[in-house]
Motif scaffolding. Structure first.
Motif, PDB file in Angstrom:
ATOM      1  N   LYS A   8      -2.767  -1.561  -4.916  1.00  0.00           N
ATOM      2  CA  LYS A   8      -3.859  -2.175  -4.153  1.00  0.00           C
ATOM      3  C   LYS A   8      -3.969  -3.692  -4.570  1.00  0.00           C
ATOM      4  N   ALA A  20      -2.300  -2.451   7.196  1.00  0.00           N
ATOM      5  CA  ALA A  20      -3.028  -1.564   6.376  1.00  0.00           C
ATOM      6  C   ALA A  20      -3.171  -0.060   7.117  1.00  0.00           C
ATOM      7  N   MET A  51      -8.257  -0.326   2.222  1.00  0.00           N
ATOM      8  CA  MET A  51      -6.903  -0.259   1.282  1.00  0.00           C
ATOM      9  C   MET A  51      -6.605   1.229   0.925  1.00  0.00           C
ATOM     10  N   LEU A  84       0.869  -1.015  -0.084  1.00  0.00           N
ATOM     11  CA  LEU A  84       0.001  -0.067   0.008  1.00  0.00           C
ATOM     12  C   LEU A  84       0.877   1.305  -0.187  1.00  0.00           C
TER      13      LEU A  84
END
Length: 443
Positions: free
Chosen positions: A303, A376, A439, A298
């Protein structure tokens, strides 16, 4: 057709390179507790029950600050993915200073407040005394434990899980020798076990700090205390702290139930929880790979790679869980013999291990998804979700307390209730992972 195959092979290689050393490193801490339990279990059931309370307090306190490892892993991995090596190193420095501050405060509270903390579990006086003894000595090592977490976290962000492995293997070996020497050789009892663990914790912290300082030379990072950076590190860690508080509350509730069911139930629960923690750390190695790889993907703005790696690691979690469950089933009657000569404890423990074994495949999926979302930087959502999970667990665990089962039945129902908690946890995490809101790309 060979390119996709090569790409998939490369992803498997990435996961294994991070997960295998992380697994071996993570299981060192449960091994500390398992070594303590095995040695103290042959001193007496009362001492083993006391160790159960003290170790639960210690793992709870250190577990509350696990964000020192998780947050630094996610932050440093993102910055490394974005090509900012100096920023990744600075996140580690700020995390280490924060761990020192939090560790000193926690140690003071544990050392001086040990009797009060132990009394919260409602244990008998005979069990409380060894618990207080262990807690007052081993509690002095909390600053070292937290420093170890912070440095390990940033090294993981650097995609290095091998260095913590080397340090922890050495520390575990020394810890086992010291336990046998202090407890059996010198006859120090539970105090000897605590001293052995304390010495090893400080040794681990010192070794990792030296490695970190050497590794960050030439990056331009400052090793000095910077209030702004430390406060920013604390702010970023607050959501994960809330998440961990709710998770630890569920574990404390379970220990509270065990303490109310008698000495045999508490001693059996201590060992079964130590085994569960060992298996958890094995599965969490994949979660750590998820943290590092997701953060890097990320951070680089990819992604699709983050999604592909997540699916791959979920499959790994499932099958590793199957393997661990089968292994535990095979030894569920033999393993209790290593921890206690008491037939009642052995019987109850064997029953509990069956339930733990059957839940391992699902646990593997849960820990992978948790690691991916932490990597994330989805801390705020995780904080709220974990509170929901705790609320859902309350009626399950309280029902066991009200029913007051005994013997092997007590262990079975306690672990059935905890399985309900894991089912809810996995369902909520899977729901989040199916969407795209977690994300977020870039530094």
């Amino acid at each position: 057709m060979r390119a996709p195959s090569n790409a998939q092979s490369s992803r498997h290689h990435q996961v294994l390179n991070l997960a295998v050393p992380a697994f071996l490193s993570l299981v060192a801490e449960p091994f500390f507790l398992m070594a303590d339990s095995a040695v103290i279990g042959h001193v007496g059931t009362v001492e083993l029950a006391g160790l159960g309370v003290a170790s639960t307090v210690l793992t709870t306190v250190t577990g509350l600050f696990v964000f020192l490892a998780y947050a630094t892993t996610a932050t440093s991995a993102r910055r490394m993915g974005a090509g900012d090596r100096e920023g990744a190193a600075q996140a580690g420095v700020d995390g280490v200073w924060l761990s020192v501050l939090l560790g000193v405060i926690s140690a003071l509270l544990l050392v001086f407040g040990a009797p009060t903390v132990v009394s919260w579990f409602g244990t008998a006086a005979s069990t409380a005394q060894p618990a207080v003894t262990y807690l007052r000595i081993a509690g002095c090592g909390v600053p070292a434990m937290l420093v170890t977490m912070a440095v390990t976290g940033v090294l993981r962000g650097f995609q290095d899980t091998r260095t913590p492995l080397v340090v922890t293997v050495i520390a575990f070996s020394v810890n086992l020798i010291l336990n046998l020497w202090f407890v059996i050789g010198l006859g120090w009892g539970i105090a000897g076990s605590a001293w052995g663990t304390l010495i090893c914790q400080f040794g681990m912290a010192l070794a990792l700090v030296i490695v970190f300082v050497v590794r960050t030379m030439g990056t331009g990072v400052s090793l000095k205390f910077q209030a702004v950076g430390v406060l920013a590190s604390m702010r970023d860690g607050v959501p994960l702290l809330i998440r961990t508080l709710a998770l630890r509350a569920s574990l404390l509730l379970t220990t509270w139930v065990a303490a109310g069911l008698g000495v045999v139930a508490l001693a059996s629960y201590q060992v079964s929880m130590t085994v569960w923690t060992f298996l958890t750390m094995a599965l969490d190695a994949l979660g750590i790979a998820g943290q590092a790889l997701t953060g890097a993907a990320l951070g680089a703005g990819d992604k699709s790679q983050a999604r592909e790696l997540t699916r791959l690691m979920v499959r790994w979690g499932l099958w590793v869980g199957v393997g661990l469950g089968m292994l535990l089933l095979a030894v569920h009657r033999v393993l209790p013999m290593a921890f206690s000569p008491d037939p009642a404890v052995r019987s109850a423990l064997a029953a509990g291990l069956i339930v733990i074994a059957l839940t391992q495949p699902w646990s593997g999926v849960v820990f992978v998804l948790d690691g991916v979302l932490i990597g994330a930087g989805d801390g705020r959502w995780l904080a709220g979700a974990q509170v929901v999970m705790l609320v859902a667990y309350l009626p399950m665990v309280l029902a066991v307390r009200m029913a007051s089962p005994s013997g092997a039945s007590a262990m079975v129902w306690m672990w059935v209730a905890f399985t309900g908690f894991m089912v809810v946890r996995g369902a909520i995490l899977a729901y989040r992972e199916r969407g795209d809101a977690w994300m977020r790309v870039g530094v």
